[in-house]
Design an enzyme around this catalytic site. Sequence first.
Site, PDB file in Angstrom:
ATOM      1  CG  PHE A 154      30.467 -26.605  29.551  1.00 17.34           C
ATOM      2  CD1 PHE A 154      29.429 -26.250  28.696  1.00 17.34           C
ATOM      3  CD2 PHE A 154      30.850 -25.702  30.526  1.00 17.34           C
ATOM      4  CE1 PHE A 154      28.780 -25.031  28.829  1.00 17.34           C
ATOM      5  CE2 PHE A 154      30.204 -24.480  30.663  1.00 17.34           C
ATOM      6  CZ  PHE A 154      29.173 -24.142  29.817  1.00 17.34           C
ATOM      7  CG  ASP A 199      30.426 -31.386  34.043  1.00 16.99           C
ATOM      8  OD1 ASP A 199      29.261 -31.422  34.490  1.00 16.99           O
ATOM      9  OD2 ASP A 199      30.977 -30.331  33.691  1.00 16.99           O
ATOM     10  CE1 TYR A 203      23.440 -23.252  34.567  1.00 20.58           C
ATOM     11  CE2 TYR A 203      24.582 -23.017  36.658  1.00 20.58           C
ATOM     12  CZ  TYR A 203      24.607 -23.082  35.286  1.00 20.58           C
ATOM     13  OH  TYR A 203      25.798 -22.991  34.627  1.00 20.58           O
ATOM     14  CE  LYS A 204      23.792 -26.035  32.275  1.00 26.99           C
ATOM     15  NZ  LYS A 204      24.731 -26.301  31.196  1.00 26.99           N
ATOM     16  NE  ARG A 238      21.987 -26.002  24.598  1.00 23.49           N
ATOM     17  CZ  ARG A 238      22.692 -25.933  25.744  1.00 23.49           C
ATOM     18  NH1 ARG A 238      23.615 -26.835  26.015  1.00 23.49           N
ATOM     19  NH2 ARG A 238      22.501 -24.960  26.578  1.00 23.49           N
TER      20      ARG A 238
END
Lengths: 374, 374
Positions: free
Chosen positions: B124, B195, B220-221, B369
């Site tokens: 990422f 991560d 937040y995911k 996605r």
Amino acid sequence: MEKKYFIEMDKKDPLKEFRNHFFLPKNTIYFDGNSLGMAPKITKKRMEHVIGKEWGQGLIRSWADEEWGISGQRIGNKISKLIGANDGEVIAADSTSINIYKALTAALQCNQNRNIILSTNDNFPTDLYMMQGLQSFSPNKVKNKIVNKDEIDKYLDERVAALLLTEVDYKTGEILSMSEITKKAHDKGILVIWDLSHSVGSIPVDLNKCAADFAVGCGYKFLNGGPGAPAFLFVAKKHQEKIRPTLSGWMGHKNPFDFSIEYKPADGIDRFLCGTPPLLGLIALECGVDLILKANVTRLRKKAVKLSSLFIELMESMCSEFDFKLASPRDENRRAGHVSFMHHSGFAVSRAIASKGIVGDFRAPNIVRFGIAP
Amino acid sequence: MEKKYFIEMDKKDPLKEFRNHFFLPKNTIYFDGNSLGMAPKITKKRMEHVIGKEWGQGLIRSWADEEWGISGQRIGNKISKLIGANDGEVIAADSTSINIYKALTAALQCNQNRNIILSTNDNFPTDLYMMQGLQSFSPNKVKNKIVNKDEIDKYLDERVAALLLTEVDYKTGEILSMSEITKKAHDKGILVIWDLSHSVGSIPVDLNKCAADFAVGCGYKFLNGGPGAPAFLFVAKKHQEKIRPTLSGWMGHKNPFDFSIEYKPADGIDRFLCGTPPLLGLIALECGVDLILKANVTRLRKKAVKLSSLFIELMESMCSEFDFKLASPRDENRRAGHVSFMHHSGFAVSRAIASKGIVGDFRAPNIVRFGIAP
């Protein structure tokens, strides 16, 4: 002084309507605005909307539709009006400590042939700790020098890259002369980082008038942004494009959603963002900032001066037998939003009055601190 | 497959009651859990209480009375149950990007005679950007090496201090083998930073079983902590006492309220705190984490596997004429909480379906996605 006098003063107070904008704690006289400001009623309402509607219904789309994505910039521009900065010079993000780190590493980049960071031993501890962390990781690039406040002038020389100072002393409330010190530092090519945590929202600040370089400040004290509210960072326009942020997270990228491998700084102040903006905290901060803007810092300052002079007068006349000694400057022009007294049993005093619903706070070794700014 | 089949599946779903715990956006099919999870109803309620009562009435006293002061630790301990860590190994604080910086600088301290940080070019972006920021500030201490994922083994040698990898590929959803890679790295004395942003809350993670060193992850995911929720940092017990945090803010001090001039790290994981904890964001994160704990990641994973396999099957049978190509691993054991398809007009596709209320997201150059994890 009689009760009548105070009632009369309250009646004439141009800020009195603002009382209604805050939750008023029961049976409490709150003197702790310098550690956590009060809760605006609108914050609760706005948060309900943000959670239930913007997040609950809009979900990911609200980053664009509700302008979540630019809230750090929008709130930064509002804060800039409180500190004499221009649009595009302030960003609301992260914590004060993290922003200090951003400013320190940025100043060292702007002043590449120097390696000393200078500060004072009465600076707020986190400012010093962040300096120490940086030096400890990069000892060959950074040397800290921590000196007495009244000795600063002696150490302003061509080896110093940056001077990190807090405008208002967190213990005594003493205001440093930002314009005078910044000028002296600039004369030696030193950049200055001002910590405004105890100034912003309580005294007028004019960074650009002093040609200041960097500033940071906290959102949870006089800005009423809530516990642990996001902080802010000011970087003068003249420096922005020279800096390649050390904390270079994806939100400071020129095109964060291109997901490219190489970091490329965003234009202007945006490059000083790092991770994803903490939206709920930012919204609460914005509510607090809006109220301060509406109340107007000049009016707030005027009232704070009146109240704190009165407070000192009453403390000294009514509590003279108890051995309190004023720790704050007597000169109201040199005293910011809080008033401190020294007392040999300061901690016990602060606990005792707290048990009566009078909330101030204690700072070791012997300071009892009262936030007077309205 | 007929509608009846799906209704039957829904009836048997052991997780179905959890639907009632979230705000359900109107006219929307939400496939974007991997960028922003949905809003739990309890979050709105709890925030009202925190703002109106704990802050509004309790004010500064709530740091102790309501345990605000240890919320980062408390929530960290809850997250540790999701990632195979022990109490005192995880802290909720700051953003993922900032926590990556903490982990990178800590790993370099633990591996003092090495200076290479290794990562992959499909990591990422913020992970890579934080590495680049660190190298750019301290080029003599840090050298980055960014390689293809399938070449990692070749670069695992005695010059590498730390390997920074994301367990689940943010584009394809592919799961790396944490245990295998960590072992290979350890064999060469390399520390590994994982991560977990795309893993935590969607697939079971067992850091201590792999003897992992550091990990970070976002709130937040899949944790449903809200937009820009605080992130977390895991530091294995075995390393904690060796590390003198580079981001050494006052909340990581052994005695933050002594206000001493010298930084002295707090015991254990507490030293990895930096600025004042962002309380409103933390409370929202806690609400999301509580729900995930209650739902149980093993159950969530089971349903996600079922749903995503079904999704692939339906996409391939019903949309076969439109030239979608599966980008995610077909093997369900190697595929985490989202499913991606490549399409030459991927961006247009994602906009078109969004206009019909089907929210997925697009990742350049050609990935559409879909977050399938429940």
